[in-house]
Design an enzyme around this catalytic site. Structure first.
Site, PDB file in Angstrom:
ATOM      1  N   CYS A   2       0.840  -1.192   0.000  1.00 49.25           N
ATOM      2  CA  CYS A   2       0.000   0.000   0.000  1.00 49.25           C
ATOM      3  C   CYS A   2       0.880   1.248   0.000  1.00 49.25           C
ATOM      4  O   CYS A   2       1.939   1.286   0.609  1.00 49.25           O
ATOM      5  CB  CYS A   2      -0.950   0.097   1.190  1.00 49.25           C
ATOM      6  SG  CYS A   2      -2.034  -1.323   1.347  1.00 49.25           S
ATOM      7  N   ARG A  27       3.609  -0.256  -5.148  1.00 51.65           N
ATOM      8  CA  ARG A  27       3.402  -0.854  -3.824  1.00 51.65           C
ATOM      9  C   ARG A  27       2.110  -1.652  -3.713  1.00 51.65           C
ATOM     10  O   ARG A  27       1.903  -2.391  -2.750  1.00 51.65           O
ATOM     11  CB  ARG A  27       3.378   0.250  -2.755  1.00 51.65           C
ATOM     12  CG  ARG A  27       4.673   1.010  -2.662  1.00 51.65           C
ATOM     13  CD  ARG A  27       4.533   2.166  -1.709  1.00 51.65           C
ATOM     14  NE  ARG A  27       4.541   1.727  -0.333  1.00 51.65           N
ATOM     15  CZ  ARG A  27       5.623   1.687   0.431  1.00 51.65           C
ATOM     16  NH1 ARG A  27       6.780   2.055  -0.057  1.00 51.65           N
ATOM     17  NH2 ARG A  27       5.558   1.278   1.671  1.00 51.65           N
ATOM     18  N   TRP A  74      -2.773  -2.763  -1.587  1.00 57.22           N
ATOM     19  CA  TRP A  74      -2.515  -4.193  -1.775  1.00 57.22           C
ATOM     20  C   TRP A  74      -3.302  -4.861  -0.660  1.00 57.22           C
ATOM     21  O   TRP A  74      -2.992  -4.707   0.512  1.00 57.22           O
ATOM     22  CB  TRP A  74      -1.026  -4.504  -1.662  1.00 57.22           C
ATOM     23  CG  TRP A  74      -0.712  -5.930  -1.981  1.00 57.22           C
ATOM     24  CD1 TRP A  74      -0.531  -6.475  -3.218  1.00 57.22           C
ATOM     25  CD2 TRP A  74      -0.548  -6.998  -1.034  1.00 57.22           C
ATOM     26  NE1 TRP A  74      -0.276  -7.814  -3.108  1.00 57.22           N
ATOM     27  CE2 TRP A  74      -0.282  -8.171  -1.781  1.00 57.22           C
ATOM     28  CE3 TRP A  74      -0.614  -7.094   0.348  1.00 57.22           C
ATOM     29  CZ2 TRP A  74      -0.066  -9.404  -1.182  1.00 57.22           C
ATOM     30  CZ3 TRP A  74      -0.410  -8.325   0.948  1.00 57.22           C
ATOM     31  CH2 TRP A  74      -0.130  -9.461   0.178  1.00 57.22           C
ATOM     32  N   ASN A  98      -1.252   2.052   5.683  1.00 59.94           N
ATOM     33  CA  ASN A  98      -0.390   0.998   5.136  1.00 59.94           C
ATOM     34  C   ASN A  98       0.055   0.150   6.312  1.00 59.94           C
ATOM     35  O   ASN A  98       0.698   0.668   7.216  1.00 59.94           O
ATOM     36  CB  ASN A  98       0.820   1.639   4.440  1.00 59.94           C
ATOM     37  CG  ASN A  98       1.886   0.621   4.088  1.00 59.94           C
ATOM     38  OD1 ASN A  98       1.584  -0.534   3.828  1.00 59.94           O
ATOM     39  ND2 ASN A  98       3.141   1.059   4.084  1.00 59.94           N
ATOM     40  N   GLY A  99      -0.305  -1.132   6.314  1.00 60.04           N
ATOM     41  CA  GLY A  99       0.090  -2.005   7.416  1.00 60.04           C
ATOM     42  C   GLY A  99      -1.081  -2.859   7.854  1.00 60.04           C
ATOM     43  O   GLY A  99      -2.046  -3.036   7.102  1.00 60.04           O
ATOM     44  N   GLU A 479      16.621 -17.779  -9.264  1.00 64.21           N
ATOM     45  CA  GLU A 479      16.172 -16.413  -9.567  1.00 64.21           C
ATOM     46  C   GLU A 479      15.486 -16.357 -10.943  1.00 64.21           C
ATOM     47  O   GLU A 479      14.465 -15.681 -11.110  1.00 64.21           O
ATOM     48  CB  GLU A 479      17.390 -15.473  -9.499  1.00 64.21           C
ATOM     49  CG  GLU A 479      17.208 -14.065 -10.030  1.00 64.21           C
ATOM     50  CD  GLU A 479      16.161 -13.241  -9.291  1.00 64.21           C
ATOM     51  OE1 GLU A 479      15.590 -13.721  -8.308  1.00 64.21           O
ATOM     52  OE2 GLU A 479      15.891 -12.118  -9.750  1.00 64.21           O
ATOM     53  N   LYS A 483      11.691 -15.134 -11.609  1.00 60.88           N
ATOM     54  CA  LYS A 483      11.345 -14.062 -12.558  1.00 60.88           C
ATOM     55  C   LYS A 483      10.258 -14.529 -13.511  1.00 60.88           C
ATOM     56  O   LYS A 483       9.298 -13.811 -13.776  1.00 60.88           O
ATOM     57  CB  LYS A 483      12.563 -13.626 -13.393  1.00 60.88           C
ATOM     58  CG  LYS A 483      13.624 -12.836 -12.720  1.00 60.88           C
ATOM     59  CD  LYS A 483      13.309 -11.379 -12.480  1.00 60.88           C
ATOM     60  CE  LYS A 483      12.670 -11.166 -11.140  1.00 60.88           C
ATOM     61  NZ  LYS A 483      13.525 -11.102  -9.991  1.00 60.88           N
ATOM     62  N   GLU A 486       6.818 -14.875 -11.710  1.00 59.20           N
ATOM     63  CA  GLU A 486       6.114 -13.696 -11.216  1.00 59.20           C
ATOM     64  C   GLU A 486       5.588 -12.801 -12.326  1.00 59.20           C
ATOM     65  O   GLU A 486       4.580 -12.128 -12.122  1.00 59.20           O
ATOM     66  CB  GLU A 486       6.920 -12.918 -10.167  1.00 59.20           C
ATOM     67  CG  GLU A 486       8.131 -12.186 -10.624  1.00 59.20           C
ATOM     68  CD  GLU A 486       8.804 -11.413  -9.475  1.00 59.20           C
ATOM     69  OE1 GLU A 486       9.994 -11.158  -9.592  1.00 59.20           O
ATOM     70  OE2 GLU A 486       8.149 -11.054  -8.479  1.00 59.20           O
ATOM     71  N   HIS A 502      17.478 -37.114  -8.654  1.00 66.76           N
ATOM     72  CA  HIS A 502      16.880 -37.561  -7.390  1.00 66.76           C
ATOM     73  C   HIS A 502      15.383 -37.302  -7.337  1.00 66.76           C
ATOM     74  O   HIS A 502      14.816 -37.193  -6.254  1.00 66.76           O
ATOM     75  CB  HIS A 502      17.611 -36.906  -6.214  1.00 66.76           C
ATOM     76  CG  HIS A 502      19.068 -37.247  -6.193  1.00 66.76           C
ATOM     77  ND1 HIS A 502      19.534 -38.470  -5.787  1.00 66.76           N
ATOM     78  CD2 HIS A 502      20.145 -36.543  -6.609  1.00 66.76           C
ATOM     79  CE1 HIS A 502      20.851 -38.496  -5.913  1.00 66.76           C
ATOM     80  NE2 HIS A 502      21.246 -37.337  -6.419  1.00 66.76           N
ATOM     81  N   LYS A 602       5.515  -4.357  -4.804  1.00 59.87           N
ATOM     82  CA  LYS A 602       6.971  -4.210  -4.805  1.00 59.87           C
ATOM     83  C   LYS A 602       7.562  -4.425  -3.416  1.00 59.87           C
ATOM     84  O   LYS A 602       8.613  -5.031  -3.271  1.00 59.87           O
ATOM     85  CB  LYS A 602       7.303  -2.805  -5.310  1.00 59.87           C
ATOM     86  CG  LYS A 602       8.779  -2.490  -5.388  1.00 59.87           C
ATOM     87  CD  LYS A 602       9.400  -3.199  -6.549  1.00 59.87           C
ATOM     88  CE  LYS A 602      10.895  -2.964  -6.634  1.00 59.87           C
ATOM     89  NZ  LYS A 602      11.533  -4.042  -7.424  1.00 59.87           N
TER      90      LYS A 602
HETATM   91  O1  M6R Z   1      12.564  -5.116  -0.949  1.00 62.10           O
HETATM   92  P1  M6R Z   1      13.146  -6.495  -0.757  1.00 62.10           P
HETATM   93  O2  M6R Z   1      14.380  -6.697  -1.549  1.00 62.10           O
HETATM   94  O3  M6R Z   1      13.355  -6.831   0.695  1.00 62.10           O
HETATM   95  O4  M6R Z   1      12.054  -7.476  -1.330  1.00 62.10           O
HETATM   96  C1  M6R Z   1      12.219  -8.863  -1.227  1.00 62.10           C
HETATM   97  C2  M6R Z   1      11.300  -9.605  -2.140  1.00 62.10           C
HETATM   98  O5  M6R Z   1       9.964  -9.296  -1.848  1.00 62.10           O
HETATM   99  C3  M6R Z   1      11.567  -9.278  -3.605  1.00 62.10           C
HETATM  100  O6  M6R Z   1      12.884  -9.549  -3.962  1.00 62.10           O
HETATM  101  C4  M6R Z   1      10.627 -10.092  -4.537  1.00 62.10           C
HETATM  102  O7  M6R Z   1      10.938 -11.444  -4.449  1.00 62.10           O
HETATM  103  C5  M6R Z   1      10.735  -9.573  -5.967  1.00 62.10           C
HETATM  104  N1  M6R Z   1       9.434  -9.256  -6.480  1.00 62.10           N
HETATM  105  C6  M6R Z   1      11.357 -10.524  -6.913  1.00 62.10           C
HETATM  106  O8  M6R Z   1      11.431 -10.019  -8.199  1.00 62.10           O
END
Ligand code: M6R
Length: 607
Positions: A2, A27, A74, A98-99, A479, A483, A486, A502, A602
Site C-alpha cells: 500500500c 506498492r 494491496w 499501510n500495514g 532467480e 522471474k 512472477e 533424485h 513491490k
Molecule cells: O525489498 P526487498 O528486496 O526486501 O524485497 C524482497 C522480495 O519481496 C523481492 O525480492 C521479490 O521477491 C521480488 N518481487 C522478486 O522479483
C-alpha cells in the site's frame, strides 16, 4: 504494501495526490482512493483496480479541496473491491493506512458495541471510528490521535484528515515507513520520497513511533510518548526524471538495460579507482574473529544471499547460514556470540526481514544492511549500511537491485577473504578486475536481446518450465525461475543440476522446456552431462553457456546462446541478465502486466 500520500496546500490537491499515488502504484494496485476536505465536508472518490480507474472516476466527478489524502492498496483484510478501498471515513475523519492493525477484531467489537456502523471488512475502518468516538467525546483531533494510537497494535503508516480543520493533516508511523515533504506554503506526506520527488526534495523520515501534525507552514513531530521532537530535514537526490520510463515500454526493461551503469556505480563506490583498495564503511567487528555469519533476505534478495554463501565459503572459508527471513524469524535458532548478520533488501522495508533483524539484535548480532533505499527502516536499524546504487527500482520484478546486491556481496566476501588471510591482495585485485569487466559484458548480453525475444515466443506456449544450474549459478537458476513465475505466470521450478536425478527428472518430457546455465567453471562437464540426460528424455533444452561450451554440446540442444567467457567468480552477475530478459520477453509474448504483475506488490511490508 500500500502507498499513502497526503497534501496540504493553497490550491486544489486532488491531482497532486493522484500523481503521488501513481508513483506509489508499485506498492499495490488492487484499488485506490482519495479523500479531500471541501469546506467542512469530507468527500471521497474510490475505485477498484488500478489508479487509472480512479483517474477516470475523478475526470467524471472531480474532487475540490486544498487538503487531501490518498491510497493505493494491496489487499490484506477484505476483498479488493471499492467498499474496502481506502480512504475509510466517517463524517469526522478520513484515514489511509499501510500495514495491519492486529487487534482490529477486538476494537471493532468494542466500537460496534458503542453503536458504530462498519461498512467495510478492513482493519483500517476501526481507526476512523475510534478517532470519531474520541472527537465526539470532546477531544481535539490531535488529542484524539494521541489517544487512538495507543490503542492500536500492529504495524502502520497513517495519514488522517479531520472535517472542520482545513489546516491539519496528521501522519503517524509504526513499523511502516512515512516521509514528510516540505514545500513552499504547502506540505506533503508520502510512503517514500519517490512519491514526493516532483514536489520537493526536502524530506523528513518519521522515526518508529513518531506522529506529526502538519500544517501549511509548520510541522510538529511527536515521538511515541507524545513528546515534541526534532527530526532532521534531508535533501534527497531523487528527481522526477529518474522515475520515468525513458522511452522503454516497461520499467522492468529500462531497469534491465540500466544494469551495466548501476553495477559500475556501485563498484566505484566500494573500490578506490586510483589504488584499487576496497573502501567499505568501517565494520564493528573483525572478520578473523567470526566462525559463521548469517545472510537473510526474501525472494530475489535471498537468492543474492545464496550466491554470496558460495563466495564467502569458497574464497574466505567462512561458513554462511542463508535463510529466507520468514522462516528464520520464527526458527529461534542459536546465533554465535558476537556474530554478524547480513541482511539484503531492495526496499529496506520488508516486514519479515525487519523481524529477522530484531531477532538477531536480541541475540547480540551486529547487522550489516545491503539496501537500495537509504532512508529505509533497515538502514536505520543496522550497525553498518552498504548501499546498492541501483537508483529507484519501480518494476515489481527485481532486476538491477539484484545485480547490484551481488556486487556489494562480492566485495564484502573479498574483504573478508583478504582479512582472514585466505587470498592475497593481488588475488583480490584480480577478482576486482573481473568485476570491473562485468558492465561491458552485460552490455554485450543486452545487445543480443532480440535473440532472447525470439526464443520467448515458444517459451510462452509452455505450462511449466525447469531451470538448472550448479554452484554459483544454482541461485541464478532459482532467480530465473522466480522471474518467469512472477511476470509470465508460467509455473517454473529451479533445481541444482546434480539433484535432477533424485526426483525432478520424472517431470521431463517433450513439453518441458529446461533452461540450463552452464558457464565455464569447474562443474561445466557435469552440467553438460545433465543436459544430455534431459535431452535423452525428450526435454527441450535451452542452454546459456560460454562460446566453447555451446559448441561442445552434441547433439545440439533445442536452443542455445553463447555468453561472454567470464571468470566463474563473476558469472552469476552475467548469467542473471539473460534470465531477466527471458522472463521479460515471455511475459511480453503472453501479454501480462509486466511492471505490476497480478497479486504482487513491490515492497512486502506485511507478513
Ligand atoms: O525489498 P526487498 O528486496 O526486501 O524485497 C524482497 C522480495 O519481496 C523481492 O525480492 C521479490 O521477491 C521480488 N518481487 C522478486 O522479483
Amino acid at each position: 504494501m500500500c502507498g499513502i500520500v497526503g497534501v496540504i496546500a493553497n490550491r486544489p490537491v486532488a491531482s497532486l495526490v493522484l500523481e503521488g499515488l501513481k508513483r506509489l502504484e508499485y506498492r499495490g494496485y488492487d484499488s485506490a482512493g482519495i479523500a479531500t476536505l471541501s469546506g467542512a465536508n469530507i468527500e471521497r472518490r474510490r475505485a477498484q483496480g488500478k489508479i487509472s480507474n480512479l483517474d477516470a472516476r475523478l475526470q467524471q466527478e472531480p474532487l475540490p479541496g486544498n487538503i487531501g489524502i490518498g491510497h493505493t492498496r494491496w489487499a490484506t483484510h477484505g476483498k479488493p473491491n471499492e467498499t474496502n478501498a481506502h480512504p475509510h471515513a466517517t463524517k469526522r475523519v478520513a484515514v489511509v493506512h499501510n500495514g495491519i492493525i492486529e487487534n482490529y477484531k477486538e476494537l471493532r467489537a468494542e466500537l460496534e458495541g458503542k453503536g458504530c456502523m462498519f461498512l467495510s471488512d478492513t482493519d483500517t475502518e476501526t481507526i476512523a471510528h475510534l478517532l470519531t468516538l474520541y472527537i465526539e467525546e470532546g477531544l481535539s483531533p490531535r488529542d484524539a490521535t494521541a489517544k487512538a494510537l495507543k490503542r492500536l497494535e500492529g504495524a502502520f503508516a497513517l495519514a488522517l484528515l479531520f472535517s472542520g480543520d482545513e489546516n491539519l493533516l496528521i501522519g503517524a508511523r509504526r513499523g511502516s515507513p512515512l516521509a514528510i515533504g516540505y514545500g513552499d506554503g504547502e506540505m506533503y506526506l508520502g510512503s517514500d520520497a519517490l512519491a514526493l520527488a516532483p514536489l520537493t526534495n526536502r524530506i523528513t523520515y518519521l522515526e518508529e513511533g513518531d506522529w506529526a501534525e502538519i500544517k501549511r507552514d509548520s510541522v510538529t513531530v511527536h515521538d511515541a510518548s507524545d513528546a515534541v521532537v526534532k527530526r532532521p530535514i534531508q535533501q534527497t537526490s531523487l528527481s522526477g526524471a529518474m522515475i520515468g520510463k525513458a522511452g522503454y515500454r516497461h520499467f522492468m526493461l529500462k531497469e534491465i538495460f540500466e544494469q551495466a551503469g548501476v553495477i559500475g556505480d556501485t563498484l566505484n563506490s566500494l573500490v578506490d579507482p586510483a589504488t584499487g583498495e576496497l573502501q567499505l564503511p568501517e565494520l564493528p567487528f573483525n572478520w578473523k574473529d567470526l566462525s559463521r555469519i548469517t545472510l537473510i533476505g526474501c525472494g530475489t534478495a535471498h537468492y543474492a544471499g545464496v550466491v554470496a554463501k558460495y563466495w564467502f565459503e569458497q574464497i574466505a572459508k567462512l561458513s554462511v547460514e542463508t535463510d529466507i527471513a520468514s522462516e528464520f524469524r520464527y526458527r529461534e535458532g542459536p546465533m554465535p556470540k558476537g556474530g554478524v548478520m547480513i541482511v539484503v533488501s531492495q526496499s529496506g522495508e520488508t516486514a519479515d526481514t525487519l523481524a529477522a533483524i530484531h531477532y538477531a539484535k536480541s541475540q547480540g548480532q551486529k547487522i550489516i544492511a545491503i539496501v537500495n533505499v537509504l532512508g529505509s527502516s533497515m538502514a536505520r536499524l543496522a550497525d553498518v549500511v552498504v548501499p546498492t546504487l541501483a537508483g529507484p527500482e519501480i518494476g515489481v520484478a527485481s532486476t538491477k537491485a539484484f545485480t547490484t546486491q551481488l556486487v556489494v556481496l562480492a566485495i564484502l566476501a573479498l574483504d573478508c577473504a583478504v582479512k582472514r588471510g585466505m587470498i592475497t591482495k593481488d588475488e583480490m585485485a584480480t577478482h576486482v578486475k573481473t568485476l570491473r569487466e562485468v558492465p561491458s559484458d552485460i552490455n554485450a548480453v543486452v545487445q543480443q536481446h532480440e535473440q532472447i525475444r525470439e526464443l520467448s515466443q515458444s517459451l510462452a506456449e509452455a505450462r511449466d518450465c525447469i531451470y538448472l544450474g550448479r554452484g554459483l549459478n544454482y541461485p541464478i537458476a532459482l532467480e530465473g525461475a522466480l522471474k518467469l513465475k512472477e511476470i509470465s505466470y508460467i509455473h517454473a521450478e529451479a533445481y541444482a543440476a546434480g539433484e535432477l536425478k533424485h526426483g525432478p527428472i520424472a517431470l521431463i518430457d517433450e513439453d518441458m522446456p529446461v533452461v540450463v546455465l552452464a558457464p565455464r567453471d569447474a562443474l561445466f562437464e557435469k552440467t553438460a552431462s545433465n543436459i544430455q540426460e534431459v535431452m535423452a528424455r525428450g526435454g527441450k533444452v535451452i542452454v546459456f553457456a560460454h562460446p566453447e561450451g555451446v559448441k561442445s554440446i552434441n547433439p545440439k540442444p533445442f536452443w542455445s546462446m553463447a555468453l561472454p567467457d567470464v571468470d566463474s567468480f563473476v558469472s552469476p552477475l552475467l548469467y542473471a541478465v539473460p534470465m531477466q530478459l527471458l522472463a521479460y520477453y515471455t511475459a511480453m509474448a503472453k501479454g501480462t502486466d509486466i511492471d505490476q504483475p497480478r497479486n504482487l506488490a513491490k515492497s512486502v511490508t506485511v507478513e
